[in-house]
Scaffold this active site. Structure first.
Site, short mmCIF file in Angstrom:
data_model
loop_
_atom_site.label_atom_id
_atom_site.label_comp_id
_atom_site.label_asym_id
_atom_site.label_seq_id
_atom_site.Cartn_x
_atom_site.Cartn_y
_atom_site.Cartn_z
N ASP A 173 0.89 -1.28 -0.08
CA ASP A 173 -0.01 0.09 -0.03
C ASP A 173 0.87 1.26 0.03
OD1 ASP A 173 -2.31 -1.67 0.05
OD2 ASP A 173 -2.28 -1.52 2.37
N LYS B 171 1.57 2.01 -5.22
CA LYS B 171 2.12 1.52 -6.61
C LYS B 171 1.28 1.90 -7.55
CE LYS B 171 2.16 -2.41 -4.32
NZ LYS B 171 2.04 -2.11 -3.02
N GLY C 167 -4.73 -4.18 -3.59
CA GLY C 167 -5.59 -3.28 -3.98
C GLY C 167 -4.68 -1.89 -4.25
N HIS C 168 -4.65 -1.83 -5.84
CA HIS C 168 -3.93 -0.56 -6.38
C HIS C 168 -5.03 0.48 -6.55
CE1 HIS C 168 -0.42 -3.65 -7.16
NE2 HIS C 168 -0.78 -3.63 -5.85
N GLN D 169 2.01 -5.93 -3.20
CA GLN D 169 2.12 -6.20 -2.03
C GLN D 169 3.66 -5.54 -1.73
OE1 GLN D 169 1.41 -9.30 -3.23
NE2 GLN D 169 -0.52 -8.49 -2.82
P1 GDP Z 1 -0.78 0.28 -3.52
O1 GDP Z 1 -1.45 -1.04 -3.06
O2 GDP Z 1 0.84 0.37 -3.29
O3 GDP Z 1 -1.36 0.46 -4.92
O4 GDP Z 1 -1.46 1.44 -2.54
P2 GDP Z 1 -2.87 1.55 -2.04
O5 GDP Z 1 -3.82 2.23 -3.33
O6 GDP Z 1 -3.46 0.48 -1.37
O7 GDP Z 1 -2.88 2.66 -1.03
C1 GDP Z 1 -2.38 4.19 -1.18
C2 GDP Z 1 -3.37 4.94 -0.72
O8 GDP Z 1 -2.74 6.33 -0.90
C3 GDP Z 1 -4.56 5.09 -1.95
O9 GDP Z 1 -5.84 5.41 -1.43
C4 GDP Z 1 -3.95 6.42 -2.59
O10 GDP Z 1 -5.01 6.97 -3.39
C5 GDP Z 1 -3.34 7.06 -1.81
N1 GDP Z 1 -2.26 7.84 -2.25
C6 GDP Z 1 -1.23 7.49 -2.83
N2 GDP Z 1 -0.25 8.68 -2.86
C7 GDP Z 1 -0.64 9.57 -2.11
C8 GDP Z 1 -0.08 10.70 -1.74
O11 GDP Z 1 1.03 11.29 -1.94
N3 GDP Z 1 -0.83 11.43 -0.78
C9 GDP Z 1 -2.00 11.11 -0.38
N4 GDP Z 1 -2.28 11.77 0.56
N5 GDP Z 1 -2.55 9.74 -0.45
C10 GDP Z 1 -1.87 9.21 -1.45
P1 IMO Z 2 -0.96 -4.29 -2.21
O1 IMO Z 2 -0.59 -4.64 -3.67
C1 IMO Z 2 -1.13 -4.48 2.09
C2 IMO Z 2 -1.07 -8.72 3.68
C3 IMO Z 2 -2.25 -9.08 4.41
C4 IMO Z 2 -1.77 -9.98 5.42
C5 IMO Z 2 -0.70 -10.66 4.39
C6 IMO Z 2 -1.07 -12.17 4.13
O2 IMO Z 2 -2.26 -3.38 -2.16
O3 IMO Z 2 0.09 -3.18 -1.55
P2 IMO Z 2 -2.52 -12.54 1.87
O4 IMO Z 2 -4.02 -12.29 1.46
O5 IMO Z 2 -1.65 -12.37 0.95
O6 IMO Z 2 -2.39 -14.18 2.15
O7 IMO Z 2 -2.12 -11.94 3.30
O8 IMO Z 2 -0.23 -9.74 3.52
N1 IMO Z 2 -1.41 -8.07 2.40
C7 IMO Z 2 -1.29 -6.86 2.15
N2 IMO Z 2 -0.96 -5.86 2.79
N3 IMO Z 2 -0.93 -4.64 0.76
C8 IMO Z 2 -1.28 -5.55 -0.13
O9 IMO Z 2 -1.16 -5.52 -1.19
C9 IMO Z 2 -1.35 -6.79 0.71
N4 IMO Z 2 -1.72 -8.17 0.04
C10 IMO Z 2 -1.54 -8.77 1.31
O10 IMO Z 2 -2.99 -7.93 5.01
O11 IMO Z 2 -1.27 -9.43 6.38
MG MG Z 3 -2.86 -1.62 -1.79
#
Ligand code: GDP
Ligand code: IMO
Ligand code: MG
Length: 422
Positions: free
Chosen positions: A12, A15, A39-40, A223
């Site tokens: 998270d 990416k 979840g991207h 991840q």
């Molecule tokens: P990913 O899994 O690495 O793609 O990241 P996620 O989407 O799960 O989580 C990143 C969260 O931070 C999302 O809700 C994005 O919309 C948000 N986000 C990304 N970059 C920024 C930033 O620079 N500032 C803020 N406030 N939110 C951001």
């Molecule tokens: P992105 O790509 C954050 C965490 C789960 C749990 C562990 C194992 O959005 O960054 P799993 O379902 O893979 O067997 O869970 O890994 N986890 C993540 N945490 N971002 C993710 O993906 C994750 N994918 C798995 O919360 O701790």
């Molecule tokens: Mg994510």
């Protein structure tokens, strides 16, 4: 050459946002591991999108998106993702290609994940319950079902045999999992019908050919490094190699063909699910990060645990991946803190150490912090690096020096446009 974009923390990091920002410079965006546990999120034109299996380049006309062999696909979730894209008029058949060698997540994999977690009680991993662990177990156990199997007439027999075996395995877990397999199978078969409309490819061959014609390829990690099956905080990890080497096996790219390694990290740290997190905060500061950063899991909606940046863990991730460029996300969330803390070492068994110990546990490691001056300015409308407050510039320069890698992007908000290049 293939460039990599990888999360350096516990996932998270942002990416999805950065892949979307960079896609204009690439011909191919390819996912190489993980599945719908990811979840991207990406935001543009006031709309927020969350992708789970589909690469984050899908909204750009110039790029082809590839789901590589190392990915695990749940046809049910995949269908929902595609349905959400309906209104964008994307030519999915030519823009989204699926590796025949990618493994399928069966409904019973999800049930096994739930049963395994329930039987662990307090020691549960906190998995996303998407069936990731059981699916990769079947892959390495050589029992899995792959996308390419769907091209054979007898695929349903294969499915039945595996699902029956899973039902037996469910009996071994001493927990009650309620389910209606008929219902689960109905949606699964609908998902398969949708998946079968897409273009299946021998993705490694596709990538070889693309490299031969000098196409620019970006591999999108899921991840983060600390969730890597080998190098993460085992057993509180996911079931794939999230680090650079995973792109080699998950796409069929030889190590010598890897170009830039883009490492992405938050200006602080978050983690969702169980497991050690040395810099985790249980105070108002942590609460503020969660609230301002809107730190809720994009896949499960669970609140993310928050804490200061852990430089010990970040250095480790930079090394494991051979990161060549860094991207710092969510700097805007730290605006308003008088002091910014960075963990530079751990107190561990009466000693000060600067590496992750083998048996890192919830409470056997105490962070040693260095403190820096914070900044109060709102960053979210800034567009160039010289506008950034001095205290933030000092924070960036300090991190670059410690990590010995340049920070090329500073992200100051979730939108595509809130991205500062340095
Ligand atoms: P990913 O899994 O690495 O793609 O990241 P996620 O989407 O799960 O989580 C990143 C969260 O931070 C999302 O809700 C994005 O919309 C948000 N986000 C990304 N970059 C920024 C930033 O620079 N500032 C803020 N406030 N939110 C951001
Ligand atoms: P992105 O790509 C954050 C965490 C789960 C749990 C562990 C194992 O959005 O960054 P799993 O379902 O893979 O067997 O869970 O890994 N986890 C993540 N945490 N971002 C993710 O993906 C994750 N994918 C798995 O919360 O701790
Ligand atoms: Mg994510």
């Amino acid at each position: 050459m293939v460039d990599l974009l990888l999360g350096l923390q516990w996932g998270d990091e942002g990416k999805g946002k950065i892949v979307d920002v960079l896609t204009k410079d690439y011909d191919i965006i390819a996912r190489f591991q993980g599945g719908p546990n990811a979840g991207h999120t990406l935001e543009f034109d006031g709309i927020k999108h969350v992708l789970h299996t589909i690469p984050s380049g899908i909204f750009h006309k110039n790029a082809i998106n590839v789901v590589g062999n190392g990915v695990v696909i749940d046809p049910v979730i995949f269908k929902k993702e595609l349905d959400n894209l309906d209104k964008f008029n994307i030519d999915i058949i030519s823009k989204l290609l699926i590796s025949r060698k990618a493994h399928l997540i069966l409904p019973t994999h999800r049930l096994l994940d739930a049963a395994s977690e329930a039987s662990k009680g307090k020691a549960k991993i906190g998995s996303t319950l998407k069936g990731i662990g059981p699916t990769y177990m079947d892959k390495t156990g050589r029992n899995g079902m792959r996308v390419g199997d769907l091209e054979f007439e007898n695929w349903k027999d294969k499915y039945r045999a595996l699902a029956d075996k899973h039902e037996e395995l469910l009996g071994f877990h001493n927990v009650d999992i309620e389910y209606d397999l008929d219902e689960l199978e109905t949606e699964f078969f609908e998902g398969i019908a949708t998946l079968k409309k897409l273009t299946f490819i021998d993705s490694e061959q596709y990538i070889f050919d693309a490299m031969a014609s000098n196409k620019k390829i970006l591999a999108e990690g899921a991840q983060g490094s600390l969730l890597d099956i080998d190098f993460g905080t085992y057993p509180f990890v996911t079931s794939s190699n999230t680090t650079a080497a995973g792109a080699c096996t998950g796409l069929g790219v030889a190590p010598g063909k890897i170009g830039k390694v883009l490492g992405i990290f938050k200006a602080y740290t978050t983690r969702v699910g169980s497991g050690p997190f040395p810099t985790e905060l249980f105070d108002e500061d942590g609460e503020t990060m969660g609230r301002v950063g809107n730190e809720f899991g994009a896949t499960t909606g669970r609140p993310r645990r928050c804490g200061w940046l852990d430089l010990v863990a970040l250095k480790y991730a930079v090394q494991i991946n051979g990161v060549t460029e860094l991207m710092m996300m969510k700097a805007d969330v730290l605006s308003g803190f008088d002091t910014i803390k960075v963990c530079t070492a751990y107190n561990y068994k009466g000693e000060q150490i600067q590496h992750l110990p083998y048996n890192i546990e919830e409470d056997n490691v105490n962070p040693v912090y260095t403190e820096m001056k914070g900044w109060a300015k709102d960053l979210t409308k800034m567009t160039s690096a010289d506008e950034l407050p001095e205290a933030l510039q000092n924070y960036i320069i300090y991190l670059e020096k410690e990590l010995n890698v340049p920070i090329k992007i500073v992200s100051v908000g979730p939108d595509r446009t809130q991205t500062i290049f340095r």
